[in-house]
Design a protein around this motif. Structure first.
Motif, PDB file in Angstrom:
ATOM      1  N   LEU A   1       0.854  -1.192   0.000  1.00 15.79           N
ATOM      2  CA  LEU A   1       0.000   0.000   0.000  1.00 15.79           C
ATOM      3  C   LEU A   1       0.886   1.237   0.000  1.00 15.79           C
ATOM      4  O   LEU A   1       1.796   1.372   0.829  1.00 15.79           O
ATOM      5  CB  LEU A   1      -0.917  -0.013   1.223  1.00 15.79           C
ATOM      6  N   ASN A   2       0.603   2.141  -0.924  1.00 17.59           N
ATOM      7  CA  ASN A   2       1.539   3.235  -1.169  1.00 17.59           C
ATOM      8  C   ASN A   2       0.887   4.606  -1.195  1.00 17.59           C
ATOM      9  O   ASN A   2       1.566   5.615  -1.321  1.00 17.59           O
ATOM     10  CB  ASN A   2       2.250   2.983  -2.503  1.00 17.59           C
ATOM     11  N   GLN A   3      -0.442   4.655  -1.093  1.00 16.78           N
ATOM     12  CA  GLN A   3      -1.161   5.932  -1.159  1.00 16.78           C
ATOM     13  C   GLN A   3      -1.903   6.156   0.152  1.00 16.78           C
ATOM     14  O   GLN A   3      -2.884   5.474   0.449  1.00 16.78           O
ATOM     15  CB  GLN A   3      -2.152   5.935  -2.328  1.00 16.78           C
ATOM     16  N   PHE A   4      -1.439   7.140   0.921  1.00 14.93           N
ATOM     17  CA  PHE A   4      -2.015   7.420   2.233  1.00 14.93           C
ATOM     18  C   PHE A   4      -2.601   8.828   2.253  1.00 14.93           C
ATOM     19  O   PHE A   4      -1.951   9.789   1.843  1.00 14.93           O
ATOM     20  CB  PHE A   4      -0.963   7.262   3.325  1.00 14.93           C
ATOM     21  N   ILE A   5      -3.848   8.910   2.694  1.00 15.83           N
ATOM     22  CA  ILE A   5      -4.562  10.181   2.790  1.00 15.83           C
ATOM     23  C   ILE A   5      -4.852  10.425   4.263  1.00 15.83           C
ATOM     24  O   ILE A   5      -5.531   9.616   4.906  1.00 15.83           O
ATOM     25  CB  ILE A   5      -5.874  10.151   1.991  1.00 15.83           C
ATOM     26  N   LEU A   6      -4.349  11.510   4.807  1.00 23.29           N
ATOM     27  CA  LEU A   6      -4.548  11.824   6.214  1.00 23.29           C
ATOM     28  C   LEU A   6      -5.620  12.886   6.346  1.00 23.29           C
ATOM     29  O   LEU A   6      -5.497  13.987   5.775  1.00 23.29           O
ATOM     30  CB  LEU A   6      -3.251  12.328   6.846  1.00 23.29           C
ATOM     31  N   SER A   7      -6.705  12.562   7.046  1.00 21.31           N
ATOM     32  CA  SER A   7      -7.736  13.541   7.356  1.00 21.31           C
ATOM     33  C   SER A   7      -7.307  14.272   8.622  1.00 21.31           C
ATOM     34  O   SER A   7      -7.170  13.664   9.687  1.00 21.31           O
ATOM     35  CB  SER A   7      -9.077  12.832   7.570  1.00 21.31           C
ATOM     36  N   ILE A   8      -7.063  15.572   8.516  1.00 19.14           N
ATOM     37  CA  ILE A   8      -6.460  16.313   9.628  1.00 19.14           C
ATOM     38  C   ILE A   8      -7.274  17.556   9.970  1.00 19.14           C
ATOM     39  O   ILE A   8      -8.004  18.102   9.144  1.00 19.14           O
ATOM     40  CB  ILE A   8      -5.007  16.733   9.302  1.00 19.14           C
ATOM     41  N   ASN A   9      -7.151  17.980  11.218  1.00 18.12           N
ATOM     42  CA  ASN A   9      -7.783  19.206  11.690  1.00 18.12           C
ATOM     43  C   ASN A   9      -6.981  19.793  12.845  1.00 18.12           C
ATOM     44  O   ASN A   9      -6.313  20.809  12.703  1.00 18.12           O
ATOM     45  CB  ASN A   9      -9.236  18.958  12.097  1.00 18.12           C
ATOM     46  N   TYR A  10      -6.989  19.104  13.981  1.00 18.20           N
ATOM     47  CA  TYR A  10      -6.312  19.576  15.192  1.00 18.20           C
ATOM     48  C   TYR A  10      -4.798  19.521  15.002  1.00 18.20           C
ATOM     49  O   TYR A  10      -4.240  18.499  14.630  1.00 18.20           O
ATOM     50  CB  TYR A  10      -6.747  18.718  16.372  1.00 18.20           C
ATOM     51  N   LYS A  11      -4.135  20.660  15.227  1.00 18.90           N
ATOM     52  CA  LYS A  11      -2.682  20.783  15.075  1.00 18.90           C
ATOM     53  C   LYS A  11      -2.208  20.248  13.726  1.00 18.90           C
ATOM     54  O   LYS A  11      -1.199  19.532  13.601  1.00 18.90           O
ATOM     55  CB  LYS A  11      -1.965  20.081  16.233  1.00 18.90           C
ATOM     56  N   SER A  12      -2.959  20.594  12.680  1.00 22.84           N
ATOM     57  CA  SER A  12      -2.677  20.066  11.345  1.00 22.84           C
ATOM     58  C   SER A  12      -1.323  20.522  10.807  1.00 22.84           C
ATOM     59  O   SER A  12      -0.659  19.775  10.077  1.00 22.84           O
ATOM     60  CB  SER A  12      -3.784  20.482  10.374  1.00 22.84           C
TER      61      SER A  12
END
Length: 375
Positions: A185-196
């Motif tokens: 697995l080579n594609q990572f999507i990070l859903s961020i908000n706090y201390k982004s």
């Protein structure tokens, strides 16, 4: 192990064989614990005379759990009673052919009394192919939900975002990604908000050998709200995972389970035991005492926070709205969607989301981090 004149000689200590043997009167719960300790994820059930009765894999136990089977039942009820075996003095070509044809990772060698005297593993016969056999390569995006406040880990998370919790000289999110990356697995999507900004800066400096992109929430949208941005009419799968868990399960089996059963969403659930340290009163109708169960133990399947989701079903999530994963699952079921549960053992789930579990997980994560670095 050596191969001479078409015959295979295996040098294997009794202790090595014993670690893969489960007595027939052991419970399925006991067998699960032993199974989780083996890298090959297989054990063999034997009778009181150490004669082979059957084989047992995590897939066998998973099917038992999904059929609402009791984990206190004896392991003989769930094992495969017709395992593939070879007799002592087997030929190397014979056992290679059996392993390839039946997709086996281990075959026991038995004597005339059906006692296991040796175990032959795929990694020994196919040394150059052992790693590819161990982990099937996958290709699909992974979404890591990393935007939470991490309030259960305060005051630690007053300084750092939860994904950057240190474990030795690494962070939890690195260990999570490395586990997934080992499957290709080579594609990572990070859903961020706090201390982004801190999370972005961390990965910018890390410069990892995989793709990392960010799905930035401008306000808290719950544990599923941001997934709406990843909707696609193409029924491609996504792996979705929380940023504070490490799942040590066969992801290739998870994806196959999801696809084979045509689920719209598959939830990874861990068997969890709870011991009540008191006598529990069970009542008759009308309030009379039926009996007292002394310090009972209950087993549950609990949500780990990892899912496989079809992207074409993400349109059920309202745009720019807050929605938790439990509510999304409910909407999916109400719309006629199929939701599956993929059970794993208790020791295959490491939770770092609150202080008590974090402290218990430090040793396990430390060993996992060291092994990942070595590889």
């Amino acid at each position: 192990m050596t191969i001479q004149n078409g015959k295979t000689e295996v040098t294997q200590g009794e202790e090595t064989v014993q670690s893969f043997l489960v007595p027939q009167d052991h419970s399925i719960r006991q067998a699960m614990e032993q199974l989780e300790k083996t890298e090959e994820k297989i054990v063999f059930v034997v009778d009181t005379e150490s004669r082979l009765i059957g084989s047992l894999t995590d897939g066998d136990i998973r099917r038992w759990i999904l059929s609402d089977g009791d984990l206190k039942a004896q392991v003989i009820r769930v094992c495969n009673r017709t395992p593939c075996v070879v007799q002592n003095g087997f030929g190397a070509d014979q056992i290679r052919a059996e392993m390839i044809a039946k997709n086996l990772i281990c075959i026991p060698v038995v004597n005339s009394s059906r006692e296991i005297i040796r175990l032959v593993f795929w990694k020994e016969l196919f040394q150059n192919e052992a790693q590819s056999k161990k982990k099937q390569r996958l290709s699909l995006p992974v979404v890591i939900m990393a935007g939470g406040l991490g309030t259960r880990l305060a005051p630690f998370t007053n300084v750092l975002p939860k994904p950057l919790i240190p474990v030795g000289d690494r962070t939890v999110i690195e260990i999570i990604i490395d586990q997934l990356h080992s499957y290709g697995l080579n594609q990572f999507i990070l859903s961020i908000n706090y201390k982004s900004k801190i999370i972005k800066s961390f990965f910018e400096e890390l410069a990892p050998p995989y793709s990392v992109s960010f799905l930035e929430e401008h306000e808290q949208r719950g544990t599923a709200g941001s997934l709406r941005e990843l909707y696609s009419p193409i029924p491609q799968n996504l792996i979705v995972t929380n940023c504070d868990i490490v799942i040590q399960a066969d992801l290739a089996e998870l994806i196959s389970f999801h696809d084979d059963n045509q689920y719209d969403l598959t939830l990874v659930a861990s068997v969890k035991d709870y011991h009540i340290p008191y006598g529990v009163c069970e009542l008759e109708k009308g309030g009379g005492l039926a009996r007292i169960a002394e310090k009972p133990q209950y087993s549950f399947l609990v949500n780990t926070g990892m899912y496989v989701v079809r992207r074409d079903r993400l349109n059920l999530i309202p745009e720019q709205s807050k929605l938790d994963m439990t509510d999304f699952i409910e909407q999916l079921k109400n719309s006629g969607g199929r939701v599956g549960v993929f059970p794993i053992g208790e020791n295959a789930w490491i939770d770092t989301g609150e202080w008590t579990e974090y402290r218990k997980a430090l040793d396990s994560l430390g060993r996992l981090a060291a092994r990942s670095t070595a590889e």
